[in-house]
Design an enzyme around this catalytic site. Structure first.
Site, PDB file in Angstrom:
ATOM      1  N   GLU A  40      11.664  -3.733   4.294  1.00 23.33           N
ATOM      2  CA  GLU A  40      10.293  -3.291   4.014  1.00 23.33           C
ATOM      3  C   GLU A  40       9.856  -3.856   2.664  1.00 23.33           C
ATOM      4  OE1 GLU A  40       7.895   0.689   2.588  1.00 23.33           O
ATOM      5  OE2 GLU A  40       9.743   0.967   3.748  1.00 23.33           O
ATOM      6  N   ARG A  44       2.809  -3.301  -3.016  1.00 20.59           N
ATOM      7  CA  ARG A  44       2.454  -2.782  -4.339  1.00 20.59           C
ATOM      8  C   ARG A  44       2.249  -3.883  -5.362  1.00 20.59           C
ATOM      9  NH1 ARG A  44       7.283   1.615  -5.060  1.00 20.59           N
ATOM     10  NH2 ARG A  44       7.282   2.440  -2.931  1.00 20.59           N
ATOM     11  N   LYS A 128       7.561   8.154   9.155  1.00 19.94           N
ATOM     12  CA  LYS A 128       8.201   8.155   7.847  1.00 19.94           C
ATOM     13  C   LYS A 128       7.980   9.528   7.221  1.00 19.94           C
ATOM     14  CE  LYS A 128       7.807   5.822   3.343  1.00 19.94           C
ATOM     15  NZ  LYS A 128       7.379   4.562   2.698  1.00 19.94           N
TER      16      LYS A 128
END
Length: 207
Positions: A40, A44, A128
């Site tokens: 993943e 950001r 998640k």
């Protein structure tokens, strides 16, 4: 690949914050060499999309996806960069709608039973749990299993080598997410052997 298959592809999904796209291929190669294939890359940093492109093009053993997907626009940019899946820390009606109509696995984030039910109602059964430790962690997952046994989770947030195995022992946990496989210190030193060793330890958590 379905979202459920994605969460079961390996015990740990590393959360990768890549600031230098020039490190992406070496990092992904080191993780795959240690047995961790599902990666993943969080959106950001400005380097994230380039990192996804490079990993997708040059590390064939990796299943690279985008994390911190916050909007339909983020999800579209991630797909355009070659992401094979998407993960969000939460859910919004617009994001659920965009992800539901796509062909790639998408894992929305939830923190409560109501949010889990909202995701389920929209057709998502792989979720998640974030921020896992802050919202109840293992106790919450055990509680959710009773009324919602059809849901499979990737808890992320506060997961580390000391508690990962306990999470993985739960019947509704497919994998855990964590940042400990690619610490900033090892990235700065380009210590790929050390990262491979961390990946190997993580891959052994469910053997």
């Amino acid at each position: 690949m379905t979202a459920e298959e994605l969460l079961r592809a390996g015990p740990v999904m590393p959360v990768l914050v890549i600031r230098d796209p020039g490190l992406a291929v070496d990092l992904a190669t080191a993780l795959v060499a240690g047995g961790i294939r599902t990666l993943e890359v969080t959106l950001r940093t400005p380097a994230a999309l380039d990192a996804i492109r490079q990993i997708r093009a040059r590390v064939p053993g990796a299943l690279v996806g985008a994390g911190t997907v916050l909007s339909p626009a983020d999800w579209q940019r991630a797909q355009d960069a070659g992401a094979l899946f998407g993960i969000s820390p939460g859910l919004t009606p617009a994001l659920l709608a965009a992800a539901r109509h796509g062909s790639l696995p998408f894992v929305p984030g939830v923190a409560t039973a109501s949010e889990a039910m909202t995701a389920l109602e929209a057709g998502f059964t792989a979720l998640k749990l974030f921020p896992a430790e802050a919202v109840g962690g293992q106790a919450l997952l055990k509680s959710l299993y009773g009324p919602l046994p059809q849901l499979l989770f990737c808890p992320t947030g506060g997961i580390h080598p000391g508690n990962a195995a306990a999470y993985l022992s739960l019947p509704n946990v497919g994998c855990v997410g964590g940042s400990w496989l690619a610490p900033e210190s090892l990235l700065a030193m380009h210590d790929w052997d050390a990262i491979t060793a961390l990946a190997r330890e993580a891959a052994a958590l469910r053997q």
